[in-house]
Design a protein around this motif. Sequence first.
Motif, short mmCIF file in Angstrom:
data_model
loop_
_atom_site.label_atom_id
_atom_site.label_comp_id
_atom_site.label_asym_id
_atom_site.label_seq_id
_atom_site.Cartn_x
_atom_site.Cartn_y
_atom_site.Cartn_z
N UNK A 62 0.85 -1.18 0.00
CA UNK A 62 0.00 0.00 0.00
C UNK A 62 0.89 1.24 0.00
N UNK A 63 0.48 2.27 -0.74
CA UNK A 63 1.29 3.49 -0.79
C UNK A 63 0.83 4.55 0.19
N UNK A 64 -0.44 4.59 0.45
CA UNK A 64 -0.99 5.62 1.32
C UNK A 64 -2.39 5.21 1.72
N UNK A 65 -3.03 6.03 2.49
CA UNK A 65 -4.43 5.75 2.80
C UNK A 65 -4.78 6.10 4.23
N UNK A 66 -5.98 5.70 4.55
CA UNK A 66 -6.52 5.95 5.88
C UNK A 66 -7.25 4.68 6.32
N UNK A 67 -7.14 4.38 7.61
CA UNK A 67 -7.87 3.24 8.16
C UNK A 67 -8.85 3.74 9.20
N UNK A 68 -9.93 3.01 9.33
CA UNK A 68 -10.88 3.27 10.40
C UNK A 68 -11.34 1.93 10.94
N UNK A 69 -11.21 1.75 12.24
CA UNK A 69 -11.70 0.54 12.89
C UNK A 69 -12.75 0.95 13.90
N UNK A 70 -13.93 0.36 13.78
CA UNK A 70 -15.03 0.65 14.69
C UNK A 70 -15.99 -0.52 14.67
N UNK A 71 -16.46 -0.91 15.83
CA UNK A 71 -17.46 -1.97 15.97
C UNK A 71 -17.09 -3.22 15.19
N UNK A 72 -15.84 -3.65 15.35
CA UNK A 72 -15.32 -4.86 14.71
C UNK A 72 -15.44 -4.86 13.19
N UNK A 73 -15.20 -3.70 12.63
CA UNK A 73 -15.16 -3.55 11.18
C UNK A 73 -14.00 -2.61 10.83
N UNK A 74 -13.08 -3.09 9.99
CA UNK A 74 -11.93 -2.31 9.57
C UNK A 74 -12.12 -1.90 8.11
N UNK A 75 -12.03 -0.59 7.88
CA UNK A 75 -12.10 -0.06 6.52
C UNK A 75 -10.76 0.58 6.19
N UNK A 76 -10.25 0.26 5.01
CA UNK A 76 -9.01 0.85 4.52
C UNK A 76 -9.30 1.49 3.19
N UNK A 77 -9.04 2.79 3.10
CA UNK A 77 -9.21 3.53 1.86
C UNK A 77 -7.81 3.90 1.38
N UNK A 78 -7.49 3.59 0.14
CA UNK A 78 -6.16 3.85 -0.38
C UNK A 78 -6.21 4.17 -1.86
#
Length: 130
Positions: free
Chosen positions: A65-81
């Motif tokens: 991965x080169x860049x991005x943002x992660x969000x973890x909440x309520x046992x769900x991980x989202x990665x935007x890159x």
Amino acid sequence: MSDSFNLEIVNPEKLFLSLDNVSEVVVPAFEGDMGILNDHISIISFLKPGIIKVFSSNEVKELYVEDGIIEFSENSLSILTSRIIDIKEIKKDELSSMINEANEALKDKNLDDHKIFIANQKIDVLNGLN
């Protein structure tokens, strides 16, 4: 109670990966490599160039991965890159091209410290894959 959580990785073209049986994900955050397990506290963080490791069932996926943002909440991980590649699918010529691109970026005398750090990080990670 399950020891797994959901993972979605999205890039501008598509939903890159969606799994619902992930036991751990290690991401290259600016704070350092961060391991995320089920019931982790809620978090939002930025990614630097590096390797994401996804552990699910008896499989480990490694993704560049080169860049991005992660969000973890309520046992769900989202990665935007903007750019993510399965390491198994990176071709040698593509890898060389990415390293050359980062080396060329470093030649710009107007780069700020952040961009220099990112380019050097990218070169280090890609050379490790070479």
